[in-house]
Design a protein around this motif. Structure first.
Motif, mmCIF file in Angstrom:
data_model
loop_
_atom_site.group_PDB
_atom_site.id
_atom_site.type_symbol
_atom_site.label_atom_id
_atom_site.label_comp_id
_atom_site.label_asym_id
_atom_site.label_seq_id
_atom_site.Cartn_x
_atom_site.Cartn_y
_atom_site.Cartn_z
ATOM 1 N N GLY A 137 0.805 -1.164 -0.093
ATOM 2 C CA GLY A 137 -0.017 0.015 -0.100
ATOM 3 C C GLY A 137 0.893 1.184 -0.070
ATOM 4 N N ASP A 138 0.903 1.914 -1.264
ATOM 5 C CA ASP A 138 1.669 3.336 -1.330
ATOM 6 C C ASP A 138 0.620 4.443 -0.694
ATOM 7 N N ARG A 139 1.184 5.629 -0.627
ATOM 8 C CA ARG A 139 0.500 6.785 -0.118
ATOM 9 C C ARG A 139 -0.852 6.886 -0.498
ATOM 10 N N PHE A 140 -0.850 6.723 -1.957
ATOM 11 C CA PHE A 140 -2.034 7.144 -2.727
ATOM 12 C C PHE A 140 -3.157 6.237 -2.347
ATOM 13 N N ALA A 141 -2.652 4.752 -2.261
ATOM 14 C CA ALA A 141 -3.967 3.631 -1.753
ATOM 15 C C ALA A 141 -4.308 3.806 -0.510
ATOM 16 N N ALA A 142 -3.390 4.197 0.520
ATOM 17 C CA ALA A 142 -3.468 4.117 1.780
ATOM 18 C C ALA A 142 -4.565 5.505 2.134
ATOM 19 N N ALA A 143 -4.314 6.658 1.273
ATOM 20 C CA ALA A 143 -5.090 7.641 1.419
ATOM 21 C C ALA A 143 -6.552 7.370 1.199
ATOM 22 N N GLU A 144 -6.737 6.603 -0.227
ATOM 23 C CA GLU A 144 -8.034 6.217 -0.544
ATOM 24 C C GLU A 144 -8.550 5.262 0.509
ATOM 25 N N VAL A 203 1.151 6.035 8.266
ATOM 26 C CA VAL A 203 2.717 6.255 7.899
ATOM 27 C C VAL A 203 3.204 5.474 7.031
ATOM 28 N N SER A 204 3.821 5.494 5.806
ATOM 29 C CA SER A 204 3.979 4.670 4.628
ATOM 30 C C SER A 204 5.653 4.606 4.860
ATOM 31 N N HIS A 230 4.250 12.573 7.265
ATOM 32 C CA HIS A 230 5.085 12.593 6.018
ATOM 33 C C HIS A 230 6.627 12.646 6.215
ATOM 34 N N GLU A 231 6.884 12.758 7.436
ATOM 35 C CA GLU A 231 8.252 13.067 7.790
ATOM 36 C C GLU A 231 8.692 12.233 9.082
ATOM 37 N N LEU A 233 7.996 3.288 13.134
ATOM 38 C CA LEU A 233 6.801 3.649 12.295
ATOM 39 C C LEU A 233 5.506 3.525 13.281
ATOM 40 N N LEU A 234 5.509 3.005 14.346
ATOM 41 C CA LEU A 234 4.550 3.251 15.164
ATOM 42 C C LEU A 234 4.477 4.537 15.883
ATOM 43 N N GLU A 235 5.671 4.818 16.390
ATOM 44 C CA GLU A 235 5.987 6.063 16.852
ATOM 45 C C GLU A 235 5.260 7.313 16.031
ATOM 46 N N ARG A 236 5.644 7.173 14.636
ATOM 47 C CA ARG A 236 5.235 8.188 13.825
ATOM 48 C C ARG A 236 3.861 8.142 13.567
ATOM 49 N N GLY A 237 3.260 6.865 13.379
ATOM 50 C CA GLY A 237 1.878 6.897 13.264
ATOM 51 C C GLY A 237 0.801 7.360 14.344
ATOM 52 N N MET A 238 1.629 7.083 15.794
ATOM 53 C CA MET A 238 0.895 7.696 16.898
ATOM 54 C C MET A 238 0.954 9.186 16.865
ATOM 55 N N LEU A 239 2.060 9.595 16.357
ATOM 56 C CA LEU A 239 1.917 11.205 16.208
ATOM 57 C C LEU A 239 0.977 11.753 15.448
#
Length: 424
Positions: free
Chosen positions: A352-359, A386-387, A421-422, A399-405
């Motif tokens: 799943g890239d950013r576009f598929a995840a956003a959809e 987070v991708s 994104h970063e 990845l978990l830290e970025r996703g929670m943020l």
């Protein structure tokens, strides 16, 4: 065989007479048709056969059930005597009362003092208190909070103070309404290997300690104290509650040890973070070889945990079941899904890239989480995404830290979903 049966009956009869003073039986009109023993208080009892029960005790309706009912009788000689009446009517096929069987137990205290502070605890009150303790245990999710709620349900009707200790951590009580006095601490320390119930005076108060062994080779100690003495029924009740709490606590300890080594969350049948982390590490190696991205979605369902407190644990479990079913449908069957905390879930999308995840995020948050209970509720869904690109050096923890943020920032910005994104 007949001799053995008669001998067994005699032993049981002797045991019964150790607990009560009179055993009786009446007919459908309340007349005494059997009474034992033959003499009581120096007077024959056989003369009462054929007479209404009111000739013995005129203050109760013997054709109604009684469980520890205080009553007053007047012997032929001597002052009025207070007795405890326990009886149960029996019925025919049509439900009509055909008689009553029961027991009488004499007590030394007069009836006026029996109904005051030092009154024995009636059987039905003990059952009601035990039911309240059990209900308190089942309502709370966290074991320590459950034990505290159970102690409050026990102490309030007994008008007592108390504490609950696991001797594994004696300096950190599971519950304490007030500090233990030096007298109680001394008795507690002096009887470490003892189990069962002991009652003693602690200054001006009457204290009781109930002990039960638990599988950790330690003990559960229930300590209660108050200004009035403890009846035998209250001692039995407190010992029963101590046994219940000990069983509850040791099962929780066993489950915790099992869960420490498990990759699954038992209540939801999903991976826990330990299992999801291992699954992410395993899958990223294949994704790096195939040069494919992936996306971790951190999903939060506000209000999911609170349903157990407001609607009961049955509604809470049903809501969790329906929530998990909806989240499973939101990703492919081959994607990984885990439960990170009570109302936070992690969904791993292979490829799943950013576009598929956003959809996917837009579709998931369009209608939230409808829960079909009575009455139905509609819970919101908040996402942090987070991708991970192929051959990236990020770990599952990063990845978990970025996703929670991203999730927290989305909540602050009042957005249903937000990308990280970063790296932070």
């Amino acid at each position: 065989m007949l001799a053995s049966t008669l001998e067994s009956r005699e032993r049981w009869r002797s045991l019964l007479y150790q607990a009560v003073d009179i055993v009786f039986e009446t007919d459908s009109r309340g007349r005494i048709i059997l009474i034992s023993p033959d003499t009581w208080l120096g007077q024959p009892t056989t003369a009462l056969i054929g007479h209404p029960f009111s000739a013995l005790c005129d203050s109760v309706d013997i054709l109604q059930p009684h469980a520890g009912t205080p009553a007053s009788i007047t012997p032929p000689q001597g002052p009025p005597l207070t007795v405890i009446l326990s009886s149960c009517p029996f019925h025919d096929d049509k439900g009509r009362v055909t008689g009553t069987r029961g027991t009488l137990t004499a007590v030394s205290a007069p009836l006026s003092s029996l109904t005051n502070e030092a009154a024995p605890l009636p059987e039905h009150d003990g059952i009601a208190i035990l039911a309240a303790v059990t209900t308190a245990l089942r309502k709370a999710i966290v074991p320590r909070l459950a034990a505290a709620a159970a102690m409050e349900a026990l102490l309030e009707p007994l008008a007592a103070e108390g504490a609950l200790l696991d001797t594994t951590t004696p300096n950190t009580p599971l519950y304490s309404s007030s500090g233990l006095t030096d007298d109680i601490q001394a008795v507690l320390s002096a009887s470490l290997a003892q189990t069962g119930t002991i009652v003693f005076r602690a200054g001006t108060r009457y204290a009781m300690i109930c002990r039960e062994n638990i599988r950790s080779l330690e003990q559960m100690c229930l300590i209660v104290w108050r200004a009035t003495p403890w009846s035998s029924q209250e001692r039995q009740l407190c010992q029963a509650v101590c046994s219940l709490l000990a069983g509850f606590w040791e099962l929780d300890s066993i489950h915790r040890r099992i869960l420490l080594d498990s990759d699954y969350d038992i209540s939801s049948n999903l991976l826990n973070w330990q299992g999801l982390k291992a699954e992410i590490e395993r899958r990223t190696r294949r994704l790096d070889q195939e040069v494919m991205p992936a996306t971790l979605i951190i999903a939060r369902v506000p209000g999911l945990t609170e349903l157990s407190k407001t609607r009961g644990f049955e509604a809470g479990e049903e809501a969790l079941k329906q929530c998990v079913a909806l989240l499973r449908k939101a990703v492919r069957p081959t994607d990984a899904i885990g439960r990170i905390s009570n109302n936070i879930f992690g969904l791993w999308m292979d490829g799943g890239d950013r576009f598929a995840a956003a959809e996917r995020a837009e579709r998931m948050t369009a209608h939230g989480i409808p829960i079909l209970i009575d009455p139905p509720v509609h819970l919101p869904l908040q996402l942090g995404l987070v991708s991970r690109e192929a051959n990236a050096e990020e770990t599952p923890e990063t990845l978990l830290e970025r996703g929670m943020l991203a999730l927290r920032e989305g909540v602050v910005e009042n957005r249903k979903w937000r990308f990280s994104h970063e790296a932070p």
